[in-house]
Structure formats: C-alpha cells, structure tokens
Design an enzyme around this catalytic site. Structure first.
Site, PDB file in Angstrom:
ATOM      1  N   HIS A 193       0.818  -1.213   0.000  1.00  0.00           N
ATOM      2  CA  HIS A 193       0.000   0.000   0.000  1.00  0.00           C
ATOM      3  C   HIS A 193       0.853   1.265   0.000  1.00  0.00           C
ATOM      4  O   HIS A 193       1.905   1.336   0.624  1.00  0.00           O
ATOM      5  CB  HIS A 193      -0.933   0.012   1.215  1.00  0.00           C
ATOM      6  CG  HIS A 193      -0.220  -0.006   2.536  1.00  0.00           C
ATOM      7  ND1 HIS A 193       0.218   1.140   3.170  1.00  0.00           N
ATOM      8  CD2 HIS A 193       0.144  -1.022   3.350  1.00  0.00           C
ATOM      9  CE1 HIS A 193       0.793   0.830   4.309  1.00  0.00           C
ATOM     10  NE2 HIS A 193       0.778  -0.486   4.451  1.00  0.00           N
ATOM     11  N   ASP A 194       0.391   2.236  -0.781  1.00  0.00           N
ATOM     12  CA  ASP A 194       0.961   3.587  -0.823  1.00  0.00           C
ATOM     13  C   ASP A 194       2.371   3.651  -1.403  1.00  0.00           C
ATOM     14  O   ASP A 194       3.057   4.658  -1.253  1.00  0.00           O
ATOM     15  CB  ASP A 194       0.948   4.234   0.571  1.00  0.00           C
ATOM     16  CG  ASP A 194      -0.450   4.286   1.165  1.00  0.00           C
ATOM     17  OD1 ASP A 194      -1.273   5.053   0.641  1.00  0.00           O
ATOM     18  OD2 ASP A 194      -0.721   3.527   2.116  1.00  0.00           O
ATOM     19  N   GLY A 249       5.144  -0.931   2.758  1.00  0.00           N
ATOM     20  CA  GLY A 249       4.285   0.214   2.507  1.00  0.00           C
ATOM     21  C   GLY A 249       5.057   1.518   2.383  1.00  0.00           C
ATOM     22  O   GLY A 249       6.112   1.699   2.996  1.00  0.00           O
TER      23      GLY A 249
END
Length: 270
Positions: free
Chosen positions: A125-126, A143
């Site tokens: 994520h991200d 992340g």
C-alpha cells in the site's frame, strides 16, 4: 461499460460497473471488480483477480495468478475507498500482488509506465513506483516505498517501509534496503551497503560520459571521508550549481526522510 471489441472468456466474472476498453482480452477464470477500469489493448490472462478501485493503463499485460487492487495488508485499514493506479505498457507476471493505499497516506498506490514486475513480486500500500522499473522475482516492497524511474531490483530484494530508492539505482539480489538508496546508487548485501554507482544503467539510459564522471566525483567526496554527508554537500554544492545530472541527487539527500541514507560508511562501522 464493456467495449464491443473486448473479448471476455465465458468462465470469467466482470462485475457491473467495470469499465473495459477497446480490444481488451480477459482470459478464463478471471474476476474483474465493479470499480475496475481497464484501458485499451490490455491482456488479462487466466486466474487473475483485479479488485477494488483499480485503473490500469493501455497495453499492459497481466499474467496468471496476479492479484491487483486487493485491500492493504494493514491492521488499521477499515474498508475506506482507496485506489491502485497502474500505468501503460507494464508487464505483470505470475503471482504479482499490488494493493490499494491507506486513507491516512493519500489513499493511492501508483505504478508508472513500461515497468516489469517479475513473478511473485509485491507492491504494498501507498508505494509510488516510477517508469521503466524492473522488480525481479520475489522482490518485496513494504508500505510507502518510493522507487524512482529506471530502478532495477534483483531477485528476493526487499525494501523496508518508507524507504526511498532513487532513479537509476540498482539493488542486488537478496539485498535489504533498510535505508534510502541515492539516485544512481548500487546497493548489495544484508544489511544493504552502498557499493558504488550503477554506471551500466546510467550508460544504457543515455547519460553522457562527462555527466557520469561528475556523479562519480561527487559520490567520492560525499562517501569516502568521515565528515557527515550533509556537511560535505553544503561545501561542494555551490561548485556544481547548474549541473542537471546532480540536481536530483542533491535534492534527494537534502529531502526529509524516515529512514536515513544507505552509505559505504555504515559498512566500516559494522
């Protein structure tokens, strides 16, 4: 909306609301979620799941077993509306996983154009991935990792969350990025040690010999002595004002960072 020219295998599920562009091919036993957007000329092979709010650019190929746009692997995720954006012309090989973002970090995982993700590599994520990047088999990105253009990561390499890997960097197989890797840098080992510059990658990208020599001179001044890197940078920066190939390097070093810089000096202390 599904384009009339798209070819969807009858064993696959395309949920209502998905947008499927011209000449898209979806092979057998795939699942395309209701908030997915596939641009033109995408090939999705068998047993692929594309979920969440995911957008994929034109001409990308997705091989069997990939899972794109699943929820982030984060205990704080509570079902918020976040997304995954993948650029054009990418190749996503078998078993690759890419997750949507977290709401407290902008909510977007982004992948640039013409990048190659080999089997079972993972984009958490991200993460923000540049263009013309290669992640080899089993590369793992935690992340919030930022990967610049034309980075190559060897098989089994891993990057700690919030690490930055500068453009044209090379990370060797099984290397551990616990700290940021400067643009043009070459990292190997666990813990990762900065062992020089990715001269081959710079040459292949068309960077001139004179610019490569300038980066080499600055690299030696920054990392060969015992003085703190930021002090050395302040001293030498005025001498190299206007040298375009060094501007990103200087900005990278001066930028705020969660992880600090990888350096050869760390190897001497271990």
């Amino acid at each position: 909306m599904i384009s009339a020219s798209a070819k969807i295998h009858p064993s696959s599920i395309v949920e209502d609301g998905a947008s499927i562009g011209d000449n898209v091919s979806v092979g057998p036993f795939c699942h395309i979620g209701s908030r997915v957007t596939l641009a033109d000329n995408i090939e999705v092979m068998s047993h692929v799941s594309i979920l969440g709010r995911t957008t994929i650019g034109a001409g990308t190929r997705v091989f069997p077993g990939a899972v794109l746009g699943a929820e982030p692997q984060n205990v704080h995720y509570k079902g918020e509306d976040t997304e995954l954006i993948i650029g054009s012309g990418c190749t996503i090989r078998e078993g690759v996983t890419m997750h949507t973002g977290m709401p407290d970090a902008g909510g977007k995982t982004k992948v640039g154009d013409n990048s190659l993700f080999l089997a079972y590599s993972h984009v958490a994520h991200d993460c923000h991935i540049g263009s013309n990047v290669i992640l080899s088999n089993n590369v793992m990105l935690g992340g919030h990792v930022v990967v610049g253009d034309r980075v190559i990561m060897g098989g089994g390499a891993a990057a700690h969350q919030f690490c930055r890997i500068g453009h044209h960097a090379f990370v060797g197989g099984l290397a551990a990025c616990s700290n940021d890797v400067i643009p043009y840098g070459m990292l190997n080992g666990n813990p990762g040690i900065l062992g020089g510059l990715n001269v081959i990658g710079m040459t292949r990208s068309g960077i001139s010999k004179s610019d490569i020599h300038a980066v080499r001179r600055v690299y030696k001044m920054l990392f060969s002595g015992d003085a703190p890197i930021n002090e050395v940078l302040k001293r030498i920066k005025p001498e190299y004002q206007g040298v375009e190939v060094l501007e990103d390097l200087f900005e990278f070093i001066e930028a705020d960072s969660h992880r600090g810089l990888s350096s050869a000096a760390k190897a001497r202390r271990n």
